[in-house]
Write a protein that holds these residues in place. Structure first.
Motif, PDB file in Angstrom:
ATOM      1  N   LEU A  37     -10.495   1.174  -5.285  1.00 53.56           N
ATOM      2  CA  LEU A  37      -9.799   2.501  -4.589  1.00 53.56           C
ATOM      3  C   LEU A  37      -8.113   2.307  -4.647  1.00 53.56           C
ATOM      4  N   ILE A  38      -7.657   1.209  -4.274  1.00 53.85           N
ATOM      5  CA  ILE A  38      -6.220   0.924  -4.231  1.00 53.85           C
ATOM      6  C   ILE A  38      -5.713   0.906  -5.720  1.00 53.85           C
ATOM      7  N   GLU A  39      -6.586   0.374  -6.476  1.00 59.44           N
ATOM      8  CA  GLU A  39      -6.077   0.215  -8.050  1.00 59.44           C
ATOM      9  C   GLU A  39      -6.017   1.643  -8.737  1.00 59.44           C
ATOM     10  N   ILE A  40      -6.879   2.539  -8.295  1.00 61.11           N
ATOM     11  CA  ILE A  40      -6.916   3.881  -8.790  1.00 61.11           C
ATOM     12  C   ILE A  40      -5.736   4.591  -8.405  1.00 61.11           C
ATOM     13  N   GLU A  41      -5.270   4.411  -7.306  1.00 63.57           N
ATOM     14  CA  GLU A  41      -4.065   5.112  -6.872  1.00 63.57           C
ATOM     15  C   GLU A  41      -2.640   4.277  -7.292  1.00 63.57           C
ATOM     16  N   LEU A  42      -2.836   3.071  -7.549  1.00 62.92           N
ATOM     17  CA  LEU A  42      -1.650   2.605  -8.120  1.00 62.92           C
ATOM     18  C   LEU A  42      -1.305   3.086  -9.385  1.00 62.92           C
ATOM     19  N   GLU A  43      -2.356   3.507 -10.227  1.00 63.88           N
ATOM     20  CA  GLU A  43      -2.159   4.012 -11.505  1.00 63.88           C
ATOM     21  C   GLU A  43      -1.893   5.385 -11.457  1.00 63.88           C
ATOM     22  N   LYS A  44      -1.452   6.090 -10.378  1.00 67.19           N
ATOM     23  CA  LYS A  44      -1.056   7.292 -10.062  1.00 67.19           C
ATOM     24  C   LYS A  44      -1.951   8.453 -10.758  1.00 67.19           C
ATOM     25  N   PRO A  45      -3.141   8.744 -10.256  1.00 66.76           N
ATOM     26  CA  PRO A  45      -3.828   9.692 -11.032  1.00 66.76           C
ATOM     27  C   PRO A  45      -3.243  11.058 -10.931  1.00 66.76           C
ATOM     28  N   GLU A  46      -3.440  11.771 -12.052  1.00 69.13           N
ATOM     29  CA  GLU A  46      -2.696  13.168 -12.133  1.00 69.13           C
ATOM     30  C   GLU A  46      -3.476  14.340 -11.107  1.00 69.13           C
ATOM     31  N   ASN A  47      -4.641  14.048 -11.195  1.00 64.52           N
ATOM     32  CA  ASN A  47      -5.519  15.013 -10.452  1.00 64.52           C
ATOM     33  C   ASN A  47      -5.675  14.702  -8.959  1.00 64.52           C
ATOM     34  N   LEU A  76      -5.897  -7.405   2.536  1.00 66.97           N
ATOM     35  CA  LEU A  76      -5.765  -8.494   1.738  1.00 66.97           C
ATOM     36  C   LEU A  76      -5.081  -8.127   0.162  1.00 66.97           C
ATOM     37  N   HIS A  77      -5.382  -6.690   0.007  1.00 68.60           N
ATOM     38  CA  HIS A  77      -4.663  -6.243  -1.001  1.00 68.60           C
ATOM     39  C   HIS A  77      -2.986  -6.075  -0.874  1.00 68.60           C
ATOM     40  N   ALA A  78      -2.149  -6.625  -1.639  1.00 64.64           N
ATOM     41  CA  ALA A  78      -0.747  -6.707  -1.523  1.00 64.64           C
ATOM     42  C   ALA A  78      -0.156  -5.423  -1.336  1.00 64.64           C
ATOM     43  N   ALA A  79      -0.786  -4.402  -2.117  1.00 64.62           N
ATOM     44  CA  ALA A  79      -0.230  -2.990  -2.334  1.00 64.62           C
ATOM     45  C   ALA A  79      -0.685  -2.037  -1.197  1.00 64.62           C
ATOM     46  N   GLY A  80      -1.636  -2.482  -0.507  1.00 60.99           N
ATOM     47  CA  GLY A  80      -2.485  -1.415   0.303  1.00 60.99           C
ATOM     48  C   GLY A  80      -1.727  -0.651   1.244  1.00 60.99           C
ATOM     49  N   ILE A  81      -0.906  -1.311   2.019  1.00 58.89           N
ATOM     50  CA  ILE A  81      -0.092  -0.518   2.958  1.00 58.89           C
ATOM     51  C   ILE A  81       1.014   0.222   2.373  1.00 58.89           C
ATOM     52  N   ALA A  82       1.859  -0.484   1.426  1.00 59.23           N
ATOM     53  CA  ALA A  82       2.715   0.577   0.744  1.00 59.23           C
ATOM     54  C   ALA A  82       2.366   1.823  -0.163  1.00 59.23           C
ATOM     55  N   MET A  83       0.915   1.374  -0.678  1.00 61.68           N
ATOM     56  CA  MET A  83       0.609   2.723  -1.460  1.00 61.68           C
ATOM     57  C   MET A  83      -0.090   3.765  -0.474  1.00 61.68           C
ATOM     58  N   THR A  84      -0.373   3.564   0.488  1.00 63.91           N
ATOM     59  CA  THR A  84      -0.647   4.376   1.466  1.00 63.91           C
ATOM     60  C   THR A  84       0.458   5.246   2.037  1.00 63.91           C
ATOM     61  N   VAL A 138       1.080  -7.969  10.103  1.00 64.30           N
ATOM     62  CA  VAL A 138       0.699  -6.640   9.699  1.00 64.30           C
ATOM     63  C   VAL A 138       1.754  -5.697  10.225  1.00 64.30           C
ATOM     64  N   VAL A 139       1.883  -5.807  11.351  1.00 70.01           N
ATOM     65  CA  VAL A 139       3.043  -4.720  12.038  1.00 70.01           C
ATOM     66  C   VAL A 139       4.407  -4.707  11.233  1.00 70.01           C
ATOM     67  N   ARG A 140       4.630  -5.940  10.963  1.00 72.68           N
ATOM     68  CA  ARG A 140       6.019  -6.489  10.228  1.00 72.68           C
ATOM     69  C   ARG A 140       5.919  -5.793   8.903  1.00 72.68           C
ATOM     70  N   GLU A 141       4.846  -5.930   8.225  1.00 73.14           N
ATOM     71  CA  GLU A 141       4.646  -5.277   6.727  1.00 73.14           C
ATOM     72  C   GLU A 141       4.803  -3.892   6.808  1.00 73.14           C
ATOM     73  N   MET A 142       4.132  -3.084   7.658  1.00 71.58           N
ATOM     74  CA  MET A 142       4.323  -1.777   7.796  1.00 71.58           C
ATOM     75  C   MET A 142       5.720  -1.295   8.038  1.00 71.58           C
ATOM     76  N   LEU A 143       6.486  -1.935   8.710  1.00 76.79           N
ATOM     77  CA  LEU A 143       8.000  -1.856   8.763  1.00 76.79           C
ATOM     78  C   LEU A 143       8.928  -1.957   7.699  1.00 76.79           C
ATOM     79  N   ARG A 144       8.419  -3.027   6.843  1.00 75.49           N
ATOM     80  CA  ARG A 144       8.926  -3.465   5.858  1.00 75.49           C
ATOM     81  C   ARG A 144       8.848  -2.665   4.527  1.00 75.49           C
ATOM     82  N   VAL A 145       7.738  -2.230   4.447  1.00 76.56           N
ATOM     83  CA  VAL A 145       7.490  -1.361   3.043  1.00 76.56           C
ATOM     84  C   VAL A 145       7.530   0.129   3.395  1.00 76.56           C
TER      85      VAL A 145
END
Length: 392
Positions: free
Chosen positions: A261-271, A297-305, A336-343
């Protein structure tokens, strides 16, 4: 008009148009006179005089590029359909009969109605189940095409179809993993059928789906580049529909759905509808410990969201902030809290509080910020928010 027919009220209509009206009309009234009409098309009388006039007019205007209207001499009836169904049992006629059924089903709504009434839908389901049990793929594509043309939710929900649905779901899942040349085409056609079948199946039985089923759904998501958008959307709908039942949520996480699901969003779906479905499902999965663990565990989960908030739709904002609320409340370790701030997740939550959003979303974002304010209070974005927030 292509095939003029006269109703018992004396009004003449095009056959396909009035038949669709009779099918969809609750009170079954004549559209012009508003008098009661029999629902059966047997009471529609062909208007041969008007048909001849239409043909004559088309012929007279042929020079003006008016095409001649071709009308079926003999409309499809139940006797013809019954014969076609019987002929499916004759091996050397099997393919030609299926091809004939495709032509008839494509031709008109009237033909499709007649075929549904005579049980062709059930026959196609039984043929797919038989193919699964015997491991044969002969004319599978044609059978699926007929079934999609005739698909009727009410028919599938009917009691005499319910005993077939369990095997039908297994059969469609088998089709998804067939190693054949036309696999992509089969998956694209089978997924919308699977989605529609899941929607009418007994929810108690859906709660006992095995993990192999969910692994196949995740495999469909993994093939996002080669499959059609309707197929991907259907897979997402299936997972959302089954997620709250039984232990399905855990099974979906174990099948690897969160990463895909995260990978789908990282590819920026047009729909944007796909993004909304992805976040809907992610919010469901993050409500359990295993789901949040895989998300983090996914490195891009928080940033993508964070990046999707305020960029797609209100529905996406709602689900994304809900994900952050679950993460902050139940999995909010210092890291986790610090990552939310960082990204930039904390900055985005502050933007939500000041943006033109629904009041409940602002309140939800405010609660998340308050929850870890001791860690985030040194952030410049927090200071800006405190200085500019609405004192009311």
């Amino acid at each position: 008009m292509k095939d003029p027919v006269t109703a018992v009220t004396g009004i003449t209509y095009d056959r396909e148009s009035i038949e669709q009206w009779l099918l969809k009309s609750k009170n079954c009234m004549c559209p012009v006179s508003m008098q009661p009409l029999p629902r059966s098309s047997e009471f529609l009388i062909p208007n041969h005089t008007l048909l001849r006039l239409i043909h004559a007019w088309c012929l007279a205007n042929e020079a003006k590029r008016v095409d001649q209207i071709l009308t079926s001499v003999i409309p499809l009836d139940k006797t013809h359909v019954q014969k076609l169904v019987r002929d499916l049992e004759v091996p050397h006629l099997y393919q030609s009969v299926l091809e004939r059924m495709i032509v008839l089903a494509t031709e008109s709504e009237r033909n499709r109605m007649c075929m549904v009434e005579e049980g062709v839908t059930k026959t196609m389901v039984m043929l797919i189940n038989k193919s699964f049990k015997e491991g044969k793929t002969t004319c599978l594509e044609e059978v699926i095409k007929i079934l999609r043309l005739l698909w009727n939710t009410q028919t599938m929900a009917h009691s005499n179809m319910q005993p077939l649905i369990g095997d039908f779901i297994k059969s469609l899942t088998w089709i998804l993993k067939l190693k054949v040349d036309n696999n992509v085409k089969l998956v694209n056609k089978a997924m919308p059928l699977l989605k529609s079948t899941i929607e009418v199946y007994d929810s108690n039985r859906l709660g006992s789906l095995n993990i192999e089923f969910f692994r196949e759904m995740v495999t469909v998501l993994r093939k996002k580049k080669s499959l059609s958008q309707p197929a991907i959307k259907s897979a997402l709908h299936v997972l959302i529909e089954t997620c709250p039942l039984g232990r399905n949520r855990t099974k979906i996480v174990e099948a690897g759905a969160v990463k895909e699901l995260i990978e789908i969003e990282l590819e920026k779906p047009e729909n944007k509808n796909i993004t909304e479905l992805v976040f809907n499902l992610l919010a469901h999965l993050c409500s359990c410990v295993e789901g949040r663990k895989q998300f983090l565990l996914h490195a891009a989960g928080i940033a993508m969201t964070s990046k999707r908030i305020l960029r797609v739709s209100h529905a996406t904002d709602d689900r994304a902030i809900h994900i952050f609320a679950l993460i902050a409340k139940y999995s909010g370790s210092n890291e986790v809290v610090r990552e939310m701030l960082r990204v930039g997740a904390v900055s985005k939550l502050c933007m939500v509080m000041q943006a033109d959003c629904a009041s409940y979303l602002k309140e939800k974002a405010r609660d998340i910020v308050r929850l870890h304010s001791k860690v985030w209070n040194s952030s410049p974005c927090i200071h800006v928010y405190l200085l500019t927030r609405d004192q009311r």
